[in-house]
Design a protein around this motif. Structure first.
Motif, short mmCIF file in Angstrom:
data_model
loop_
_atom_site.label_atom_id
_atom_site.label_comp_id
_atom_site.label_asym_id
_atom_site.label_seq_id
_atom_site.Cartn_x
_atom_site.Cartn_y
_atom_site.Cartn_z
N LEU A 1 22.14 5.62 5.73
CA LEU A 1 21.48 6.15 6.23
C LEU A 1 20.23 6.92 5.39
O LEU A 1 19.27 7.07 6.09
CB LEU A 1 22.00 7.10 6.93
CG LEU A 1 21.51 8.83 8.20
CD1 LEU A 1 21.51 8.22 9.86
CD2 LEU A 1 22.12 9.33 8.06
N VAL B 1 23.83 15.09 15.37
CA VAL B 1 25.39 14.44 14.44
C VAL B 1 26.25 14.94 15.58
O VAL B 1 26.04 16.04 15.55
CB VAL B 1 25.30 14.76 13.33
CG1 VAL B 1 26.81 14.36 12.99
CG2 VAL B 1 24.55 14.05 12.41
N PHE C 1 22.94 19.40 7.22
CA PHE C 1 21.87 18.64 7.08
C PHE C 1 20.58 18.59 7.09
O PHE C 1 19.72 19.40 8.26
CB PHE C 1 21.97 16.78 8.15
CG PHE C 1 23.45 16.72 7.85
CD1 PHE C 1 23.79 15.51 7.37
CD2 PHE C 1 24.05 17.23 9.35
CE1 PHE C 1 25.32 14.61 7.33
CE2 PHE C 1 25.61 16.19 9.01
CZ PHE C 1 26.11 15.15 7.96
N LYS D 1 19.66 8.80 14.27
CA LYS D 1 18.21 8.98 13.69
C LYS D 1 17.07 8.01 14.29
O LYS D 1 17.50 6.50 14.32
CB LYS D 1 18.48 7.80 12.03
CG LYS D 1 17.05 8.64 11.00
CD LYS D 1 17.24 7.84 9.65
CE LYS D 1 16.06 7.90 8.93
NZ LYS D 1 16.07 7.77 7.55
N ILE E 1 32.04 10.52 12.08
CA ILE E 1 30.87 10.75 12.44
C ILE E 1 30.58 9.87 13.43
O ILE E 1 29.14 9.21 12.45
CB ILE E 1 30.51 12.08 11.47
CG1 ILE E 1 29.26 12.88 10.84
CG2 ILE E 1 30.52 10.48 10.06
CD1 ILE E 1 29.30 13.45 10.47
N TYR E 2 28.92 10.21 13.93
CA TYR E 2 28.22 9.73 14.70
C TYR E 2 26.47 10.25 14.25
O TYR E 2 26.25 11.72 14.42
CB TYR E 2 28.15 9.35 16.32
CG TYR E 2 29.27 8.42 16.75
CD1 TYR E 2 29.04 7.90 16.97
CD2 TYR E 2 30.33 9.30 16.54
CE1 TYR E 2 30.06 6.73 18.19
CE2 TYR E 2 31.51 8.20 17.73
CZ TYR E 2 31.21 7.40 17.75
OH TYR E 2 32.41 6.15 18.60
N MET E 3 25.69 9.53 13.69
CA MET E 3 24.51 10.22 12.65
C MET E 3 23.30 9.57 13.62
O MET E 3 23.29 7.77 13.43
CB MET E 3 24.65 10.09 11.71
CG MET E 3 25.47 10.19 10.95
SD MET E 3 25.99 10.32 8.91
CE MET E 3 24.78 11.40 8.66
N VAL F 1 18.51 12.67 9.22
CA VAL F 1 18.89 12.31 10.73
C VAL F 1 18.46 13.94 11.96
O VAL F 1 17.44 14.67 11.53
CB VAL F 1 20.10 12.83 11.00
CG1 VAL F 1 21.02 12.01 10.04
CG2 VAL F 1 20.99 14.18 10.08
N ILE G 1 22.16 13.01 1.27
CA ILE G 1 22.97 12.07 2.03
C ILE G 1 22.91 10.26 1.68
O ILE G 1 23.89 10.20 2.05
CB ILE G 1 21.57 12.31 3.34
CG1 ILE G 1 22.07 13.66 3.94
CG2 ILE G 1 22.28 10.96 4.11
CD1 ILE G 1 21.07 14.23 4.83
#
Length: 426
Positions: free
Chosen positions: A284, A291, A258, A302, A298-300, A288, A277
């Motif tokens: 989102l 991640v 990313f 921000k 998938i844990y993102m 980010v 994205i």
């Protein structure tokens, strides 16, 4: 003449007006609007400085600032319209190693650690005999790449190779390269900027290989979409030199990287796809901080929030998210990087030089096992990949056997280019 018309008591108010004009100029200069840079040079920490008029941009994103804020004497000796050319002398056997040189009209300024060297500025002809005034560009070229420690100077169609040791000048003819308005060496590659475009070239021959010219903002600046044809983001994201915001990999060999508004999905050895994205993770939007992938989700991260998506085609945003990071992971955001080692239930979260462990099976989740990473000041991204840990720092990545090896390492291991991992082929 105009100065004679200003009385002494007016000088203070005039200074205020000038300051306001300078601030306004810094606000209106936008690298993403398309600027022809006057000069480019990499400082001793590897950060590119892009010069425009009497301002400079540091790194790949951020606002313009006055050049004399970092190099004060430039304005003291010259009315700084713009820097003609600039480069960093990076030859360890030279007494001028890590000095930065700036060329303005017929003068050259030598700085070390942002301080002007004694008896500077000097005439260009004194320091670099045989090199003309009013240059267009300059770039250093070490012995390993040019045969001798050299500086390449550009003025119109004329190319000058200056031998640093002997001060001999060798004229070259670069037939396949356009006239450079600025040039610099970055990650052992050479780039000629011409207008808003750039070409990568061979410093010995001037040969340009591959599909050039390309848009400078695609590869050297963090800008939203602007190119004429952006149906495919893949090449730009694979080969961009702007550092990654985050990277993650799953057990099936999928890698997600990313950067700004975009990401690249590498599907094992099968294919590489780039996208925005916002298109794939619309809740989102963009940019980010970190991640990681756990249990096919998938844990993102921000700011202070955590977004969770179930990986698939398309990715599914889980109801109830985003949640505060303190609630989801037991740590205050923002954080810099995060990763899970293989099938482990522990997420490792990096914030500054500190790494924490979060047991994903625990309720509530708490950040524990705090320890210091001594060999870097900041990790941009991290992931589990090919049986080990990969951390990304700027444009380079480093491999470790485990999180414990990262914490215990006395020095950084062998560095690799991020672009190689992402499949950039040029």
């Amino acid at each position: 003449m105009a100065q004679d018309l200003i009385s002494p008591e007016d000088h203070q108010s005039v200074g205020v007006i000038v300051q306001e004009v300078d601030i306004s100029a810094a606000e209106t200069l936008d690298r993403c609007e398309g600027l022809e840079m006057d000069a480019v040079a990499v400082n001793e920490e590897g950060i590119p400085y892009f010069f425009k008029g009497d301002h400079l941009f540091k790194g790949f994103h951020g606002k313009a600032e006055l050049s004399n804020g970092s190099f004060a004497e430039l304005d003291d000796h010259h009315h700084l319209g713009h820097v003609d050319a600039a480069f960093r002398m990076h030859y360890e056997n030279s007494t001028d190693h890590d000095h930065m040189y700036f060329f303005l009209d017929n003068k050259v300024f030598s700085y070390f650690q942002h301080k002007l060297e004694e008896d500077n500025p000097k005439d260009i002809s004194e320091v670099f005999p045989g090199i003309p005034d009013h240059l267009d560009a300059a770039v250093e070229c070490p012995k390993s790449e040019c045969g001798e420690d050299s500086v390449i100077f550009f003025k119109g169609d004329d190319i000058f190779h200056f031998n640093v040791k002997t001060k001999a000048v060798d004229m070259k003819e670069y037939k396949s390269m356009p006239n450079c308005t600025s040039a610099f060496r970055f990650l052992e590659n050479y780039y000629c900027f011409h207008g808003e475009m750039f070409s990568k070239f061979d410093p010995k021959t001037g040969d340009v290989h591959g599909r050039y010219p390309k848009e400078a903002r695609d590869f050297f600046m963090r800008c939203p979409r602007f190119s004429m044809d952006f149906s495919n983001h893949t090449e730009r994201e694979q080969c961009s030199h702007v550092h990654l915001d985050a990277i993650a990999a799953d057990m099936d060999g999928n890698v997600f990287s990313f950067r700004g508004h975009h990401f690249v999905h590498m599907k094992g050895n099968q294919s590489v796809e780039g996208d925005t994205i916002e298109n794939a993770f619309k809740e989102l939007h963009s940019e980010v901080n970190a991640v990681f992938i756990y249990d096919k989700h998938i844990y993102m991260m921000k700011g202070d929030g955590v977004f969770v998506y179930k990986i698939g085609e398309p990715h599914t945003h889980l109801e109830g998210y985003p949640k505060p990071m303190m609630v989801e992971l037991g740590i205050e955001g923002p954080v810099d990087a995060a990763f899970v080692m293989g099938k482990s239930d522990v997420a490792h979260v990096i914030k500054g030089q500190t790494m924490y462990d979060v047991d994903m099976m625990a309720t509530p989740r708490v950040a524990t096992n705090e320890r210091v990473i001594p060999i870097v000041t900041k990790v941009d991204a991290a992931m589990y990949h090919d049986g080990g840990l990969v951390i990304v720092v700027g444009n380079h990545l480093y491999r470790f056997d485990s999180p414990e090896a990262l914490v215990a390492a006395p020095v950084l291991p062998e560095q690799h280019l991020v672009t190689e991992l992402l499949g950039c082929n040029h």
